[in-house]
Motif scaffolding. Structure first.
Motif, PDB file in Angstrom:
ATOM      1  N   LYS A 189      18.555  -5.140   7.410  1.00 50.82           N
ATOM      2  CA  LYS A 189      17.868  -6.335   6.882  1.00 50.82           C
ATOM      3  C   LYS A 189      17.314  -6.119   5.481  1.00 50.82           C
ATOM      4  CE  LYS A 189      14.403  -7.625   9.551  1.00 50.82           C
ATOM      5  NZ  LYS A 189      13.457  -8.210  10.515  1.00 50.82           N
ATOM      6  N   TYR A 190      16.741  -4.918   5.275  1.00 51.80           N
ATOM      7  CA  TYR A 190      16.038  -4.683   4.010  1.00 51.80           C
ATOM      8  C   TYR A 190      16.902  -3.942   2.973  1.00 51.80           C
ATOM      9  CZ  TYR A 190      12.113  -6.333   6.723  1.00 51.80           C
ATOM     10  OH  TYR A 190      11.296  -7.115   7.496  1.00 51.80           O
ATOM     11  N   SER A 191      18.245  -3.915   3.221  1.00 47.31           N
ATOM     12  CA  SER A 191      19.149  -3.256   2.269  1.00 47.31           C
ATOM     13  C   SER A 191      19.933  -4.297   1.490  1.00 47.31           C
ATOM     14  CB  SER A 191      20.156  -2.386   3.022  1.00 47.31           C
ATOM     15  OG  SER A 191      19.548  -1.211   3.451  1.00 47.31           O
TER      16      SER A 191
ATOM     17  N   GLY B 263      12.554  -0.920   0.038  1.00 43.69           N
ATOM     18  CA  GLY B 263      11.438   0.024   0.118  1.00 43.69           C
ATOM     19  C   GLY B 263      10.125  -0.652   0.486  1.00 43.69           C
ATOM     20  N   ILE B 264       9.118   0.171   0.706  1.00 46.44           N
ATOM     21  CA  ILE B 264       7.803  -0.359   1.132  1.00 46.44           C
ATOM     22  C   ILE B 264       6.745   0.154   0.152  1.00 46.44           C
ATOM     23  CG2 ILE B 264       6.146  -0.458   3.062  1.00 46.44           C
ATOM     24  CD1 ILE B 264       8.587   0.481   4.858  1.00 46.44           C
ATOM     25  N   ALA B 265       5.886  -0.752  -0.303  1.00 44.95           N
ATOM     26  CA  ALA B 265       4.830  -0.347  -1.249  1.00 44.95           C
ATOM     27  C   ALA B 265       3.852   0.592  -0.549  1.00 44.95           C
ATOM     28  CB  ALA B 265       4.097  -1.580  -1.749  1.00 44.95           C
TER      29      ALA B 265
ATOM     30  N   TYR C 206      -0.010   0.001   7.220  1.00 45.52           N
ATOM     31  CA  TYR C 206      -0.154  -1.145   8.135  1.00 45.52           C
ATOM     32  C   TYR C 206       1.143  -1.579   8.811  1.00 45.52           C
ATOM     33  CZ  TYR C 206      -4.254  -1.284   5.215  1.00 45.52           C
ATOM     34  OH  TYR C 206      -5.379  -0.913   4.537  1.00 45.52           O
ATOM     35  N   ILE C 207       2.291  -1.022   8.390  1.00 41.74           N
ATOM     36  CA  ILE C 207       3.564  -1.580   8.882  1.00 41.74           C
ATOM     37  C   ILE C 207       3.758  -1.459  10.395  1.00 41.74           C
ATOM     38  CG2 ILE C 207       4.851  -1.491   6.690  1.00 41.74           C
ATOM     39  CD1 ILE C 207       6.124   1.112   7.792  1.00 41.74           C
ATOM     40  N   PHE C 208       2.995  -0.547  11.056  1.00 40.15           N
ATOM     41  CA  PHE C 208       3.135  -0.419  12.515  1.00 40.15           C
ATOM     42  C   PHE C 208       2.181  -1.359  13.256  1.00 40.15           C
ATOM     43  CE2 PHE C 208       4.658   3.634  10.800  1.00 40.15           C
ATOM     44  CZ  PHE C 208       5.936   3.634  11.342  1.00 40.15           C
TER      45      PHE C 208
ATOM     46  N   TYR D 170       2.279  -7.449  11.178  1.00 43.90           N
ATOM     47  CA  TYR D 170       2.148  -7.124   9.742  1.00 43.90           C
ATOM     48  C   TYR D 170       3.505  -7.188   9.055  1.00 43.90           C
ATOM     49  CZ  TYR D 170       0.655  -5.124   5.401  1.00 43.90           C
ATOM     50  OH  TYR D 170       0.388  -4.945   4.066  1.00 43.90           O
ATOM     51  N   ARG D 171       3.575  -7.923   7.978  1.00 44.69           N
ATOM     52  CA  ARG D 171       4.781  -7.991   7.149  1.00 44.69           C
ATOM     53  C   ARG D 171       4.352  -7.824   5.700  1.00 44.69           C
ATOM     54  NH1 ARG D 171       9.053 -11.985   7.402  1.00 44.69           N
ATOM     55  NH2 ARG D 171      10.320 -10.126   7.471  1.00 44.69           N
ATOM     56  N   SER D 172       5.120  -7.028   4.958  1.00 43.04           N
ATOM     57  CA  SER D 172       4.728  -6.828   3.557  1.00 43.04           C
ATOM     58  C   SER D 172       5.007  -8.127   2.783  1.00 43.04           C
ATOM     59  CB  SER D 172       5.523  -5.679   2.941  1.00 43.04           C
ATOM     60  OG  SER D 172       6.847  -6.101   2.719  1.00 43.04           O
ATOM     61  N   ASP D 173       4.270  -8.319   1.708  1.00 43.62           N
ATOM     62  CA  ASP D 173       4.466  -9.535   0.901  1.00 43.62           C
ATOM     63  C   ASP D 173       5.892  -9.622   0.374  1.00 43.62           C
ATOM     64  OD1 ASP D 173       1.998 -10.428   1.330  1.00 43.62           O
ATOM     65  OD2 ASP D 173       1.130  -9.644  -0.534  1.00 43.62           O
ATOM     66  N   THR D 174       6.485  -8.429   0.074  1.00 44.36           N
ATOM     67  CA  THR D 174       7.850  -8.414  -0.482  1.00 44.36           C
ATOM     68  C   THR D 174       8.828  -9.048   0.507  1.00 44.36           C
ATOM     69  OG1 THR D 174       7.155  -6.200  -1.064  1.00 44.36           O
ATOM     70  CG2 THR D 174       9.356  -6.881  -1.791  1.00 44.36           C
ATOM     71  N   SER D 175       8.725  -8.613   1.799  1.00 44.74           N
ATOM     72  CA  SER D 175       9.691  -9.150   2.765  1.00 44.74           C
ATOM     73  C   SER D 175       9.358 -10.588   3.142  1.00 44.74           C
ATOM     74  CB  SER D 175       9.748  -8.259   4.012  1.00 44.74           C
ATOM     75  OG  SER D 175       8.474  -7.998   4.502  1.00 44.74           O
ATOM     76  N   ARG D 176       8.056 -10.918   3.121  1.00 43.03           N
ATOM     77  CA  ARG D 176       7.635 -12.258   3.540  1.00 43.03           C
ATOM     78  C   ARG D 176       7.897 -13.312   2.466  1.00 43.03           C
ATOM     79  NH1 ARG D 176       3.514 -13.628   7.307  1.00 43.03           N
ATOM     80  NH2 ARG D 176       2.789 -11.510   7.443  1.00 43.03           N
TER      81      ARG D 176
ATOM     82  N   LEU E  29       6.856  -7.635  14.312  1.00 45.48           N
ATOM     83  CA  LEU E  29       6.575  -7.041  15.637  1.00 45.48           C
ATOM     84  C   LEU E  29       7.467  -5.836  15.931  1.00 45.48           C
ATOM     85  CD1 LEU E  29       6.087 -10.205  17.876  1.00 45.48           C
ATOM     86  CD2 LEU E  29       4.345  -8.599  17.135  1.00 45.48           C
ATOM     87  N   GLY E  30       8.613  -5.743  15.196  1.00 45.42           N
ATOM     88  CA  GLY E  30       9.596  -4.691  15.486  1.00 45.42           C
ATOM     89  C   GLY E  30       9.000  -3.289  15.469  1.00 45.42           C
ATOM     90  N   LEU E  31       8.320  -2.942  14.372  1.00 52.41           N
ATOM     91  CA  LEU E  31       7.822  -1.569  14.259  1.00 52.41           C
ATOM     92  C   LEU E  31       6.698  -1.265  15.245  1.00 52.41           C
ATOM     93  CD1 LEU E  31       7.911  -0.763  10.424  1.00 52.41           C
ATOM     94  CD2 LEU E  31       9.482  -0.046  12.228  1.00 52.41           C
ATOM     95  N   SER E  32       5.910  -2.309  15.633  1.00 47.84           N
ATOM     96  CA  SER E  32       4.864  -2.013  16.623  1.00 47.84           C
ATOM     97  C   SER E  32       5.494  -1.772  18.001  1.00 47.84           C
ATOM     98  CB  SER E  32       3.779  -3.093  16.668  1.00 47.84           C
ATOM     99  OG  SER E  32       4.349  -4.349  16.745  1.00 47.84           O
ATOM    100  N   ILE E  33       6.611  -2.472  18.289  1.00 46.35           N
ATOM    101  CA  ILE E  33       7.330  -2.202  19.545  1.00 46.35           C
ATOM    102  C   ILE E  33       7.921  -0.777  19.463  1.00 46.35           C
ATOM    103  CG2 ILE E  33       9.319  -2.866  20.979  1.00 46.35           C
ATOM    104  CD1 ILE E  33       8.901  -5.770  19.970  1.00 46.35           C
TER     105      ILE E  33
ATOM    106  N   GLY F 254      14.081   2.615  -1.406  1.00 51.64           N
ATOM    107  CA  GLY F 254      14.543   2.721  -0.022  1.00 51.64           C
ATOM    108  C   GLY F 254      13.530   3.391   0.886  1.00 51.64           C
ATOM    109  N   SER F 255      13.880   3.441   2.167  1.00 50.82           N
ATOM    110  CA  SER F 255      12.946   3.981   3.171  1.00 50.82           C
ATOM    111  C   SER F 255      13.657   4.976   4.070  1.00 50.82           C
ATOM    112  CB  SER F 255      12.411   2.858   4.053  1.00 50.82           C
ATOM    113  OG  SER F 255      11.977   1.786   3.268  1.00 50.82           O
ATOM    114  N   GLU F 256      12.852   5.936   4.566  1.00 48.30           N
ATOM    115  CA  GLU F 256      13.409   6.924   5.482  1.00 48.30           C
ATOM    116  C   GLU F 256      12.475   7.033   6.680  1.00 48.30           C
ATOM    117  OE1 GLU F 256      14.780  10.579   3.616  1.00 48.30           O
ATOM    118  OE2 GLU F 256      14.090  11.670   5.396  1.00 48.30           O
ATOM    119  N   PHE F 257      12.964   6.630   7.851  1.00 50.85           N
ATOM    120  CA  PHE F 257      12.162   6.712   9.075  1.00 50.85           C
ATOM    121  C   PHE F 257      12.569   7.969   9.836  1.00 50.85           C
ATOM    122  CE2 PHE F 257       9.728   2.795   9.475  1.00 50.85           C
ATOM    123  CZ  PHE F 257      10.281   2.032   8.449  1.00 50.85           C
ATOM    124  N   LEU F 258      11.556   8.763  10.205  1.00 54.46           N
ATOM    125  CA  LEU F 258      11.824   9.983  10.988  1.00 54.46           C
ATOM    126  C   LEU F 258      11.206   9.823  12.371  1.00 54.46           C
ATOM    127  CD1 LEU F 258      12.476  13.055  11.434  1.00 54.46           C
ATOM    128  CD2 LEU F 258      10.269  13.535  10.388  1.00 54.46           C
TER     129      LEU F 258
END
Ligand code: ADP
Length: 337
Positions: free
Chosen positions: A243-245, A272-274, A280-282, A286-292, A302-306, A327-331
């Motif tokens: 979605k964010y690429s 990427g995420i500021a 707060y992303i979890f 919460y949605r960042s202003d960029t994506s919203r 809700l995705g990341l909190s799930i 970009g972002s890297e989730f571990l």
């Protein structure tokens, strides 16, 4: 009932418990002390009685006995007074500590209730948005006395879009509730690659649509987990990466073993995420202003909190490194068997 009232009520209950115990002990202490004094007096009386009367004049003996009885009465009074002061001190101390303890006991409950209230307000707000949109569209169309079949079809297809949004939201809310409860997931042994590949294949049509490239290094490592929820976790993370690429960019998925952990890394080269959003992303909704606002990407936050709940249920860890525009890297770290 407000939490201030609850604090007060719990303080009173704690104080009452402490005071009942303290007073019960005081009664026991008093009984023992006066029994000991009584015994002491008895021993002395027996001693004097055993002295031949020729050595002591009998009315002097009576005086001594009276003096000892008065002494006993006075000592009993002293013990009572001291126990009274002691209980008074306990009352003040217990009132102070009970309030502190009541606050400590109720604080997590208060926080949970507040967060639940926020959540209900946010969920209602998100549910209301598509409903309001549908209502407005229907009202506008009904005001038109000459509705054509084309108008009606347009309205219905727009309503369908809103219904799809409502469905997505209610599904996400159900998942959030489901992963709250450890009892609702089933643990079994399986290869972590099974669930990652399943999630990846589910999202293949989406990534193809954007012309994304994947560079995957997925190896077989056994874990003990819930297959369905771990698939859900990787669907959320890969879906976000897609979605964010931007179109035709690269996404890397890799798996490696690190001691008792299996590490899964999902890396994109997207928006990427500021740094200010990262803490707060979890959080729910919460949605960042960029994506919203700027990118106008669909989602409810809700995705990341799930995802976080699923990782917690597996006693794992999740972290993210991200740079705005890069970009972002989730571990994700899950314990291996
Ligand atoms: P949603 O994607 O539905 O908004 P999530 O809870 O999955 O909700 O994500 C929360 C927010 O975190 C997103 O709104 C977005 O701002 C940010 N985010 C998550 N994953 C990524 C990613 N891979 N790249 C950029 N931003 C992301």
């Amino acid at each position: 009932m407000t939490f201030t009232t609850a604090y007060r009520k719990l303080t009173i209950v704690y104080v009452l418990i402490v005071m009942v115990i303290s007073m019960a002990f005081s009664v026991v202490i008093y009984q023992f002390a006066s029994l000991e004094l009584d015994r002491g007096l008895d021993r002395q009386t027996v001693y004097f009685r055993n002295i031949p009367l020729t050595d002591l004049i009998s009315n002097q003996l009576q005086d001594i006995e009276n003096a000892r009885l008065a002494q006993l009465e006075e000592s009993n009074q002293h013990i009572k007074l001291e126990l009274f002061y002691f209980n008074l001190l306990i009352l003040f101390l217990s009132a102070f500590f009970s309030y502190f303890l009541a606050k400590k006991t109720l604080k997590p409950i208060e926080e949970m209730v507040n967060s639940q209230n926020h959540f209900t307000a946010d969920a209602s707000h998100e549910l209301r948005t598509p409903l309001t949109a549908m209502r407005t569209e229907i009202e506008v169309l009904l005001r038109n006395s000459k509705i054509s079949a084309k108008d009606a079809r347009e309205l219905l297809s727009s309503n369908l879009e809103e219904i799809a949004k409502l469905e997505t939201l209610s599904n996400a809310l159900l998942k959030l509730a489901k992963f709250q409860d450890q009892a609702r997931i089933e643990f079994q042994r399986f290869n972590i690659s099974d669930v990652i590949i399943e999630a990846y294949e589910k999202l293949a049509p989406l990534s193809e649509k954007k012309g994304l490239r994947f560079d995957n290094n997925i190896i077989n490592i056994l874990v003990n987990g819930d297959k369905q929820s771990l698939t859900e976790l990787f669907v959320i993370l890969i879906d976000n990466a897609i979605k964010y690429s931007p179109q035709k960019s690269l996404i890397n998925i890799s798996v490696n073993k690190d001691g008792k952990w299996v590490n899964i890394i999902i890396k994109d080269h997207g928006i990427g995420i500021a740094a200010s959003d990262l803490p707060y992303i979890f959080n729910r909704f919460y949605r960042s202003d960029t994506s919203r606002n700027k990118e106008k990407i669909d989602g409810y936050g809700l995705g990341l909190s799930i995802a976080k709940k699923i990782v917690d249920l597996h006693k794992g860890q999740m972290s993210v490194v991200s740079k705005l525009g890069k970009g972002s890297e989730f571990l994700i770290k899950i314990p291996t068997i």
